[in-house]
Write a protein that holds these residues in place. Structure first.
Motif, PDB file in Angstrom:
ATOM      1  N   ASP A 177       0.811  -1.213   0.000  1.00 53.98           N
ATOM      2  CA  ASP A 177       0.000   0.000   0.000  1.00 53.98           C
ATOM      3  C   ASP A 177       0.848   1.267   0.000  1.00 53.98           C
ATOM      4  OD1 ASP A 177       0.677  -1.012   2.623  1.00 53.98           O
ATOM      5  OD2 ASP A 177      -0.426   0.696   3.445  1.00 53.98           O
ATOM      6  N   LYS A 184       4.662  -0.038  -7.994  1.00 54.29           N
ATOM      7  CA  LYS A 184       3.908  -1.283  -8.002  1.00 54.29           C
ATOM      8  C   LYS A 184       4.101  -2.022  -9.317  1.00 54.29           C
ATOM      9  CE  LYS A 184       0.212  -0.140  -4.730  1.00 54.29           C
ATOM     10  NZ  LYS A 184      -1.235   0.110  -4.541  1.00 54.29           N
ATOM     11  N   ASP A 232      -1.281  -6.140   0.683  1.00 52.82           N
ATOM     12  CA  ASP A 232      -1.724  -4.773   0.950  1.00 52.82           C
ATOM     13  C   ASP A 232      -2.566  -4.821   2.221  1.00 52.82           C
ATOM     14  OD1 ASP A 232      -2.992  -2.334   1.126  1.00 52.82           O
ATOM     15  OD2 ASP A 232      -3.512  -2.206  -0.999  1.00 52.82           O
TER      16      ASP A 232
END
Length: 275
Positions: A177, A184, A232
């Protein structure tokens, strides 16, 4: 029936205590009984209520303050864990004799405890003697896995841990996150990578270490230790997917499914006998 445990391990700062809190909360949401045990004698803060806390047995600060010992932080932590190894019965008393436990052990962050100091190996063997099925959950901060050199470094630490502990092992790329969209995308190639392809892409490696890096890539391939599960902590589905992988490794769901039909079959047999 066996009992089940996650050993949450990994380098300092990889998010182990946060993981334990989130996993405990997720288990509560899906109505599963689970407990967290704090095994970090240097822990200062966590937002879960442990069912057992090693700091009630020994604390790093007390060891460091002892004029006769004169340990620093790392030496003090190793001393605490070795003391713990001599007092595993303390933990057994804390856990009691309840069957069907699902425990999450929040372990210290000093990597040497898992790679060459025998304490955690002894702990694993003790838990197995107590009929626990174990899965080591090895966390690595996703912000650390930004290039091939760091990936190789992290995965070699995971491999060393796996070989030393000799239990089922799952690698987790934590703190997803906190990554930007670009990061990412960049880190995706490390989730289920081809070590040889990564090696070819890493042109910045020194030619002097070319053979060593190739040996690393071959070793990683040979042990098939190249897959990471992204986590996450803000996404309930992400936590659920990871728990499913751990349950599959522990055969947790299989035991639950098998136990119910067995009871039904026994009832049917009893009814048949009565009839």
């Amino acid at each position: 029936m066996p009992r089940y445990a996650q050993l949450v391990i990994g380098p300092a700062g990889s998010g182990k205590s946060t993981y334990c809190s989130n996993m405990l909360r997720h288990c509560e949401n899906i109505h599963r009984a689970a407990h967290v045990v704090n095994l970090d004698p240097a822990a200062e803060y966590f937002d879960y209520q442990p069912v057992a806390d090693i700091r009630e047995l020994i604390e790093v600060d007390d060891v460091m303050d002892d004029d006769a010992l004169r340990f620093g932080p790392n030496g003090g932590l190793v001393f605490c864990m070795e003391y713990f190894a001599q007092n595993f019965d303390w933990l057994k008393e804390q856990l009691g004799d309840i069957e069907d436990d699902y425990l999450i052990f929040d372990c210290p962050g000093q990597i040497e405890l898992y790679t060459h100091i025998p304490v955690m190996k002894q702990f694993v063997e003790t838990l197995q003697s107590w009929d626990f099925r174990l899965c080591a959950v090895f966390l690595i901060d996703s912000q650390f896995m930004v290039d091939t050199a760091k990936f190789f470094s992290g995965i070699m630490a995971a491999l060393s841990t796996m070989v030393n502990l000799e239990v089922a092992h799952i690698n987790v790329m934590s703190k997803m996150d906190l990554l930007s969209k670009k990061a990412k995308k960049d880190v995706e190639k490390f989730l289920d990578p081809d070590p040889q392809l990564l090696l070819c892409e890493a042109q910045h490696f020194s030619p002097k270490f070319e053979k060593l890096n190739k040996a690393f890539a071959n070793l990683i391939e040979d042990y098939s230790l190249v897959r990471f599960i992204p986590l996450d902590p803000t996404d309930e589905e992400s936590i659920g997917d990871l728990l499913l992988s751990i349950d599959t490794t522990l055969q947790f769901d299989e035991d639950q499914d098998v136990r119910i039909p067995r009871d039904v079959d026994e009832d049917d047999a009893d009814n048949g006998a009565c009839g």
